[in-house]
Structures are given as C-alpha cells and as structure tokens.
Scaffold this active site. Structure first.
Site, PDB file in Angstrom:
ATOM      1  N   SER A 179      48.139  86.261  89.426  1.00  0.00           N
ATOM      2  CA  SER A 179      48.914  85.587  88.384  1.00  0.00           C
ATOM      3  C   SER A 179      48.628  84.090  88.314  1.00  0.00           C
ATOM      4  CB  SER A 179      50.405  85.811  88.611  1.00  0.00           C
ATOM      5  OG  SER A 179      51.158  85.126  87.626  1.00  0.00           O
ATOM      6  N   PHE A 180      48.452  83.618  87.105  1.00  0.00           N
ATOM      7  CA  PHE A 180      48.197  82.204  86.824  1.00  0.00           C
ATOM      8  C   PHE A 180      49.487  81.457  86.510  1.00  0.00           C
ATOM      9  CE2 PHE A 180      47.104  78.908  83.636  1.00  0.00           C
ATOM     10  CZ  PHE A 180      46.153  78.174  84.339  1.00  0.00           C
ATOM     11  N   SER A 181      50.556  82.193  86.208  1.00  0.00           N
ATOM     12  CA  SER A 181      51.763  81.586  85.650  1.00  0.00           C
ATOM     13  C   SER A 181      52.421  80.583  86.584  1.00  0.00           C
ATOM     14  CB  SER A 181      52.768  82.676  85.269  1.00  0.00           C
ATOM     15  OG  SER A 181      52.231  83.520  84.286  1.00  0.00           O
ATOM     16  N   THR A 233      55.132  91.098  83.767  1.00  0.00           N
ATOM     17  CA  THR A 233      53.748  91.530  83.674  1.00  0.00           C
ATOM     18  C   THR A 233      53.617  92.948  84.220  1.00  0.00           C
ATOM     19  OG1 THR A 233      51.452  90.857  84.097  1.00  0.00           O
ATOM     20  CG2 THR A 233      53.028  90.532  85.898  1.00  0.00           C
ATOM     21  N   LYS A 250      56.354  95.904  81.679  1.00  0.00           N
ATOM     22  CA  LYS A 250      56.635  95.440  80.322  1.00  0.00           C
ATOM     23  C   LYS A 250      57.422  96.448  79.495  1.00  0.00           C
ATOM     24  CE  LYS A 250      52.791  92.198  79.940  1.00  0.00           C
ATOM     25  NZ  LYS A 250      51.682  91.687  79.094  1.00  0.00           N
ATOM     26  N   ASN A 253      57.624  90.858  77.496  1.00  0.00           N
ATOM     27  CA  ASN A 253      56.959  90.097  78.558  1.00  0.00           C
ATOM     28  C   ASN A 253      57.654  88.782  78.866  1.00  0.00           C
ATOM     29  OD1 ASN A 253      56.059  88.721  76.137  1.00  0.00           O
ATOM     30  ND2 ASN A 253      54.484  87.765  77.397  1.00  0.00           N
ATOM     31  N   ASP A 283      53.471  87.868  73.999  1.00  0.00           N
ATOM     32  CA  ASP A 283      52.065  88.294  73.970  1.00  0.00           C
ATOM     33  C   ASP A 283      51.544  88.314  72.540  1.00  0.00           C
ATOM     34  OD1 ASP A 283      51.587  88.631  76.681  1.00  0.00           O
ATOM     35  OD2 ASP A 283      52.133  90.753  76.690  1.00  0.00           O
ATOM     36  N   ALA A 321      50.864  95.713  77.197  1.00  0.00           N
ATOM     37  CA  ALA A 321      50.037  94.713  76.524  1.00  0.00           C
ATOM     38  C   ALA A 321      49.314  95.319  75.333  1.00  0.00           C
ATOM     39  CB  ALA A 321      49.032  94.121  77.509  1.00  0.00           C
ATOM     40  N   GLY A 369      41.259  85.983  78.541  1.00  0.00           N
ATOM     41  CA  GLY A 369      42.665  85.886  78.141  1.00  0.00           C
ATOM     42  C   GLY A 369      43.344  84.576  78.443  1.00  0.00           C
TER      43      GLY A 369
END
Length: 245
Positions: free
Chosen positions: A14-16, A60, A64, A85, A104, A131, A229
């Site tokens: 995860s980048f969040s 995520t 979802k 999401n 999303d 997604a 993405g």
C-alpha cells in the site's frame, strides 16, 4: 489527534500511508494515517472500538464489496457500482456512523482520459472484483463497451483468458484490475497472448507498485502503450480527503 487509515489484507504494497503521512507533514495537518491489516472484514467492529478518533478510512482488496453490510449509508454512485473504497466516519455518543463512497471512479476516469486517445470503443477488463466494478462504471459512462475477463466466467458478459486472442484487433484498451504483479510478486501477470498486442493497444494497470509491472512491460515489448495506477491513486486519494475533512 484525528486518525485516518486503510483496511485491507495484505497491505505491504500500500502506498496510501506514505502518501497521506507526507501530505499531513507538508500541509501541517495534525493527523495520522495508519495501516489496518485485518484478516476478516468482521474485525472492523473491533477496529472502531479501539480507534475512537478515526474520521475516515480507505478500503482495498479484498473488502471493497464485503464492507457494504457494515455501512450506515452509501453514496448513490457507490450504490450503483456495488463497491466502496472510501468511508467517512462520524461519531455520536461514542458510536460510529459509516458512510461509504467510491473514489476509484473519480481517480480512474481522470487518469484514463489523460492516457487513451479518442476513438476507443471497446475494452477488456481483467478481473471482476470491487475495482473492476468502478472501472466498468466509468467505461460505460464513456460509451466504451466492455467485456470482463475472468478465470471462472459466470455471465454472458464474461469470458475466459483463452478467449481473448480473437478479440484483440477490436478491443484496443485492456485494464488490469487484478493484483497480479503487485510487489513482492512482481513476476506475475495476467495470462494474455502478449505477442498479439500492437502499438494500437493501450494497457492500463491499476497496480502501481512496482512502477512498471510485468503486464505493462510485456505489452510494451510489442509496442503497446502502458500506464500504471499511480495517477489514479493520487486522484482518488485527494477526492477521499475532500470527503473526510
């Protein structure tokens, strides 16, 4: 301190957390963003009882869709899509009220329109999870006909991977909504007939870690245009922040 976060499993990719932690630092926002790696969606109740300053969280893979029964309300757009999401948390008498959204859609649409040219009318969607529902919603809004590619097709609008090859001349946009190729399993990729791709094809991968996925690289080897993405993630994250604050 206000708390935000993300639920999912696993969250190593995860980048969040990094994104919002840096955002809060740069904008001098007194808040924290945490990873809530839960093995079952029912753990959301325990999470909320422990984090009474939680004001919002992202959702995520793989939750979802399974988050829906735990929500008190849901936006009309998310209801139509059937996946959430982004959740806003309100508190009254120490009890949480959860409202679900789907950012999303906003993120994918913004990123996609910067990537593809005019004239694309048909697309393949790889995967059929939460997604994929948002991707399908956006493509239909843009009047792009879609087929979903699944390992186990269940409806007339779903096909299996061995059925892709004869469709590629007409289906120039391919969107990967599966987690295949996500770090650390970066060698994995959807089972496409990559050698049939051409410079007329556009491959959009919802995966953003690594930056250049195996799906994208194999497409690029045959001249296809590729996009990961990351821009979608940034756009949907900022949309989520608008909802939370």
């Amino acid at each position: 301190m206000d708390t935000y976060g993300i639920i999912g499993f696993p969250l190593g990719h995860s980048f969040s957390k990094r994104y919002f932690t840096e955002k809060f630092r740069q904008e001098n926002i007194d808040a924290e963003y945490l990873n809530f790696e839960i093995r079952d969606i029912s753990e959301i109740k325990m999470l909320l009882s422990k984090h009474t300053y939680l004001k919002g969280f992202n959702v995520t893979i793989p939750y979802k869709q399974s988050i829906l029964p735990f929500l008190d309300d849901i936006s009309e757009e998310a209801r139509k899509i059937g996946a959430v999401n982004c959740v806003k948390v309100g508190w009254q008498d120490s009890r949480p009220r959860l409202i679900g959204y789907n950012t999303d859609v906003y993120g994918f649409k913004n990123a996609l329109l910067r990537f593809i040219p005019e004239g694309i009318t048909q697309a393949l969607i790889l995967g059929n999870g939460g997604a994929a529902k948002a991707v399908r919603y956006v493509l239909h809004e843009l009047n792009i006909h879609t087929l979903t590619v699944s390992r186990t097709p269940r409806t007339a609008n779903e096909i299996s991977y061995p059925e892709i090859a004869p469709l590629l001349p007409e289906y120039r946009l391919i969107v990967n909504t599966t987690p295949l190729g996500t770090w650390p399993d970066i060698q994995n990729s959807p089972a496409l007939p990559y050698s049939l791709l051409t410079p007329r094809h556009y491959l959009f991968d919802l995966v953003y870690n690594p930056e250049n996925t195996s799906f994208m690289q194999q497409g690029a080897d045959y001249g296809a245009h590729t996009c990961n993405g990351l821009n979608m993630l940034i756009s949907q994250a900022e949309k989520g922040w608008e909802i939370w604050k």
